[in-house]
Each structure stands twice: as structure tokens, then as C-alpha cells.
Write a protein that holds these residues in place. Sequence first.
Motif, PDB file in Angstrom:
ATOM      1  N   PRO A 127      35.187  64.066  17.685  1.00 30.19           N
ATOM      2  CA  PRO A 127      35.622  62.670  17.561  1.00 30.19           C
ATOM      3  C   PRO A 127      35.214  61.979  16.278  1.00 30.19           C
ATOM      4  CG  PRO A 127      33.734  62.823  19.020  1.00 30.19           C
ATOM      5  CD  PRO A 127      34.095  64.236  18.663  1.00 30.19           C
ATOM      6  N   GLY A 128      34.214  62.485  15.617  1.00 30.09           N
ATOM      7  CA  GLY A 128      33.731  61.762  14.452  1.00 30.09           C
ATOM      8  C   GLY A 128      32.725  60.703  14.873  1.00 30.09           C
ATOM      9  N   PRO A 129      31.993  60.140  13.913  1.00 29.34           N
ATOM     10  CA  PRO A 129      30.925  59.180  14.243  1.00 29.34           C
ATOM     11  C   PRO A 129      31.492  57.853  14.758  1.00 29.34           C
ATOM     12  CG  PRO A 129      31.230  59.313  11.862  1.00 29.34           C
ATOM     13  CD  PRO A 129      32.097  60.375  12.455  1.00 29.34           C
ATOM     14  N   GLY A 130      30.749  57.238  15.669  1.00 33.21           N
ATOM     15  CA  GLY A 130      31.092  55.895  16.124  1.00 33.21           C
ATOM     16  C   GLY A 130      32.090  55.826  17.253  1.00 33.21           C
ATOM     17  N   VAL A 131      32.544  56.934  17.791  1.00 34.83           N
ATOM     18  CA  VAL A 131      33.513  56.931  18.891  1.00 34.83           C
ATOM     19  C   VAL A 131      32.753  57.181  20.192  1.00 34.83           C
ATOM     20  CG1 VAL A 131      35.608  57.944  19.842  1.00 34.83           C
ATOM     21  CG2 VAL A 131      35.315  57.796  17.367  1.00 34.83           C
ATOM     22  N   PRO A 132      32.794  56.245  21.151  1.00 34.36           N
ATOM     23  CA  PRO A 132      32.057  56.437  22.400  1.00 34.36           C
ATOM     24  C   PRO A 132      32.728  57.438  23.329  1.00 34.36           C
ATOM     25  CG  PRO A 132      33.203  54.335  22.432  1.00 34.36           C
ATOM     26  CD  PRO A 132      33.410  54.902  21.073  1.00 34.36           C
ATOM     27  N   LYS A 133      31.905  57.988  24.199  1.00 33.48           N
ATOM     28  CA  LYS A 133      32.388  58.970  25.172  1.00 33.48           C
ATOM     29  C   LYS A 133      32.850  58.266  26.448  1.00 33.48           C
ATOM     30  CE  LYS A 133      30.887  63.119  27.679  1.00 33.48           C
ATOM     31  NZ  LYS A 133      29.772  64.073  27.900  1.00 33.48           N
ATOM     32  N   LEU A 134      33.939  58.740  27.002  1.00 31.17           N
ATOM     33  CA  LEU A 134      34.446  58.237  28.282  1.00 31.17           C
ATOM     34  C   LEU A 134      33.963  59.148  29.403  1.00 31.17           C
ATOM     35  CD1 LEU A 134      36.278  56.432  30.067  1.00 31.17           C
ATOM     36  CD2 LEU A 134      38.153  58.021  29.527  1.00 31.17           C
ATOM     37  N   ILE A 135      33.310  58.524  30.398  1.00 35.10           N
ATOM     38  CA  ILE A 135      32.854  59.270  31.566  1.00 35.10           C
ATOM     39  C   ILE A 135      33.614  58.733  32.780  1.00 35.10           C
ATOM     40  CG2 ILE A 135      30.874  59.850  33.022  1.00 35.10           C
ATOM     41  CD1 ILE A 135      29.086  59.401  30.587  1.00 35.10           C
ATOM     42  N   THR A 136      34.478  59.546  33.328  1.00 34.91           N
ATOM     43  CA  THR A 136      35.252  59.175  34.505  1.00 34.91           C
ATOM     44  C   THR A 136      35.635  60.442  35.251  1.00 34.91           C
ATOM     45  OG1 THR A 136      37.104  57.827  35.299  1.00 34.91           O
ATOM     46  CG2 THR A 136      37.493  59.181  33.342  1.00 34.91           C
ATOM     47  N   ASP A 137      36.098  60.290  36.466  1.00 35.42           N
ATOM     48  CA  ASP A 137      36.377  61.471  37.291  1.00 35.42           C
ATOM     49  C   ASP A 137      37.595  62.252  36.816  1.00 35.42           C
ATOM     50  OD1 ASP A 137      34.200  60.894  38.872  1.00 35.42           O
ATOM     51  OD2 ASP A 137      35.369  59.785  40.371  1.00 35.42           O
ATOM     52  N   HIS A 138      38.640  61.573  36.449  1.00 31.43           N
ATOM     53  CA  HIS A 138      39.885  62.253  36.070  1.00 31.43           C
ATOM     54  C   HIS A 138      40.412  61.702  34.729  1.00 31.43           C
ATOM     55  CE1 HIS A 138      39.897  63.878  40.133  1.00 31.43           C
ATOM     56  NE2 HIS A 138      39.747  62.641  40.603  1.00 31.43           N
ATOM     57  N   PRO A 139      39.726  61.992  33.657  1.00 27.16           N
ATOM     58  CA  PRO A 139      40.148  61.435  32.366  1.00 27.16           C
ATOM     59  C   PRO A 139      41.498  61.993  31.922  1.00 27.16           C
ATOM     60  CG  PRO A 139      38.481  63.123  32.039  1.00 27.16           C
ATOM     61  CD  PRO A 139      38.593  62.921  33.519  1.00 27.16           C
ATOM     62  N   GLY A 140      42.236  61.150  31.229  1.00 26.86           N
ATOM     63  CA  GLY A 140      43.541  61.576  30.706  1.00 26.86           C
ATOM     64  C   GLY A 140      44.390  60.366  30.342  1.00 26.86           C
ATOM     65  N   GLY A 141      45.353  60.584  29.495  1.00 24.44           N
ATOM     66  CA  GLY A 141      46.183  59.488  29.012  1.00 24.44           C
ATOM     67  C   GLY A 141      46.997  58.803  30.087  1.00 24.44           C
ATOM     68  N   ASP A 172      45.983  58.548  33.314  1.00 21.09           N
ATOM     69  CA  ASP A 172      45.093  58.122  34.393  1.00 21.09           C
ATOM     70  C   ASP A 172      44.890  56.599  34.324  1.00 21.09           C
ATOM     71  OD1 ASP A 172      43.041  58.253  36.439  1.00 21.09           O
ATOM     72  OD2 ASP A 172      41.584  58.035  34.806  1.00 21.09           O
ATOM     73  N   PRO A 173      45.089  55.861  35.436  1.00 32.10           N
ATOM     74  CA  PRO A 173      44.924  54.398  35.417  1.00 32.10           C
ATOM     75  C   PRO A 173      43.512  53.961  35.044  1.00 32.10           C
ATOM     76  CG  PRO A 173      46.144  55.079  37.372  1.00 32.10           C
ATOM     77  CD  PRO A 173      45.630  56.333  36.732  1.00 32.10           C
ATOM     78  N   VAL A 174      42.497  54.688  35.495  1.00 33.55           N
ATOM     79  CA  VAL A 174      41.126  54.317  35.169  1.00 33.55           C
ATOM     80  C   VAL A 174      40.862  54.514  33.670  1.00 33.55           C
ATOM     81  CG1 VAL A 174      38.688  54.759  35.665  1.00 33.55           C
ATOM     82  CG2 VAL A 174      40.379  54.906  37.516  1.00 33.55           C
ATOM     83  N   THR A 175      41.383  55.592  33.138  1.00 35.88           N
ATOM     84  CA  THR A 175      41.251  55.820  31.690  1.00 35.88           C
ATOM     85  C   THR A 175      41.933  54.703  30.902  1.00 35.88           C
ATOM     86  OG1 THR A 175      41.174  58.220  32.004  1.00 35.88           O
ATOM     87  CG2 THR A 175      41.780  57.420  29.816  1.00 35.88           C
ATOM     88  N   LYS A 176      43.129  54.306  31.328  1.00 40.32           N
ATOM     89  CA  LYS A 176      43.831  53.220  30.646  1.00 40.32           C
ATOM     90  C   LYS A 176      43.052  51.914  30.721  1.00 40.32           C
ATOM     91  CE  LYS A 176      48.531  55.013  31.233  1.00 40.32           C
ATOM     92  NZ  LYS A 176      49.877  54.757  31.818  1.00 40.32           N
ATOM     93  N   ALA A 177      42.394  51.656  31.850  1.00 37.41           N
ATOM     94  CA  ALA A 177      41.589  50.445  31.986  1.00 37.41           C
ATOM     95  C   ALA A 177      40.397  50.480  31.031  1.00 37.41           C
ATOM     96  CB  ALA A 177      41.115  50.289  33.433  1.00 37.41           C
ATOM     97  N   ALA A 178      39.775  51.632  30.886  1.00 42.09           N
ATOM     98  CA  ALA A 178      38.642  51.763  29.971  1.00 42.09           C
ATOM     99  C   ALA A 178      39.079  51.534  28.523  1.00 42.09           C
ATOM    100  CB  ALA A 178      38.005  53.141  30.124  1.00 42.09           C
TER     101      ALA A 178
END
Length: 283
Positions: free
Chosen positions: A186-200, A202-208
Amino acid sequence: MSSGGGVDGPATPESDEDDWADGDPAEFESAEPEEIVESSAARRARLRRGRAPRESRFRNAWRSRGIRLGVPAGVIVLIALGLVAWFTPLLAVRTVRIEGLAAIPEQQVQDALQMPEGRSMLRLDTDALAERVARLPKVRSARVQREFPSTVQVTVVERTPVLYFDSPDGTHLLDCDSVEFAIEPPGPGVPKLITDHPGGSDPVTKAAVAVMAAMPVSLRDQVGVGAVVARSVSDIALELRDGRTVLWGGTVDSARKAAVVGPLLSQPGKVFDVSSPNLVTVK
């Protein structure tokens, strides 16, 4: 001798004298040339009046004929110039200028353009060219413009990661549209997403991703080496790089949350809850 009446003299001479007395002979003689001069002037005026309309009609007819001949000639010239510009190398593409690139190699854009060699600028389908470039995974948008006589300008807006998540096949990058556009570090400064079903998709991913877009830049920088923990669309937490946690909640009232979180973080504490922006808490 005369009886009673006397002699008055011969009648004829007296009559002649009376005739001349009624009108001056000099005036009578001078009248005839004036009448001749006036007649000549009037005749010339009449001739001029008769000739002027004919000359005017002639000029108008010539002008009208010239217009009728000139219009088709001009159209023919324009058509000829258009054909020359359309089919000959006169306006051929000689330079392709590409702007906006940072992570994408320029040659990759050139290959996507498939710019036909020697093609006239007038025959370029700029929309089709832009669509080819936009198909590149790291391109968010592309615009292609003609710059006469021989330059094509390509302006690219790249996708930049706002979150990443780990997957068995590698690290997936997500942009601000929640699009997975690359599998790479990802390169510096990009935070990690922690969720059960990550993906483009996924509604939870979109909310994050939406929360990342709504938070102020100062807070986004503090999340940079931390993580975004998304348990549901209404339960999103930000783990800051200094170990503190911001409980953001969902995407509702994000503008209000962004306004109150800055002053709140100036207070001591470990957990800052702005999920209800009208009733914030610090623990």
C-alpha cells in the motif's frame, strides 16, 4: 387734299412700327438660342436618366451573377480543404502529451491508446481513446483532447489508495470509490481495513471507505499507520497510530462528527466516542 378728315399717312408703315413696338427684335432673336440650349440640356438629362437605370441594372446583374458564381466556388474550396485535412497527413498526429501520471508508466498509457500512426486529427475518436485509457485498473478517469495542428493531450486521474486489506492472494488496495484497483504493497500512510468480509462490493467496506472520506485530514493522518475496524455499517472504529481509539459509529452525521472530533482529541483519554456527536464521551 382732304375734305374734312385730313391725311394720316400710309397705314402699312404704321402697322409695321406697331408690331416691332410690341416686342424688341433683339429679345426675339436671343430667345431662339436659349430655347435650343435648354432643349439640349433637357435632352442630355433625359439620356442620362434613361441610361442610369440600364447601367444600374447591368451592375446589379453582374453583381448577382458574381455572387451566384462565388458561392459554389467557395463551397468547393472548403470541401477540397476538408478532404485534404481528413485524408492526408497534413493534420496527422505527431505528438502525444500525457499528464497526471505518478504510479502508472507512461508506456502503459501509450499502449492503451493504440494511437493510429499517420491518422488525421479530424478522424480521431477522442471518446474511444479516453475509454481505452480508463480501462487501466489504476486509472480513475481519462480525458483526450485535440490541440491543433498535431498534438493529442491525454489527462489522467489516477486511483489512490485510502484503505487496504490483506487477502490470501496479496494486499488489496481500495480507492475513494471503494474500487479494488491493485494487489500490491500500500505504501506509507495508508491504514489497514479490518473487517469480516472485505471487498469493493461489501457494504461494510463501503461504509469504512465513506468514513475515511468524511474525516478531517488531521485525523486521517493519525489513522495513517493505524487501522479502521469495521464490525458493521454502524460500528466503525479508528485505531490511531498513538494507540488511542475513536469510536465513529456509522456514516450518519459524519460532518458533525468531523467537526467535534478535533477538539475532543485535545483532551486526555484513550477512547473518544463521537458516534453520537451531540453527546460525545472520553474514557
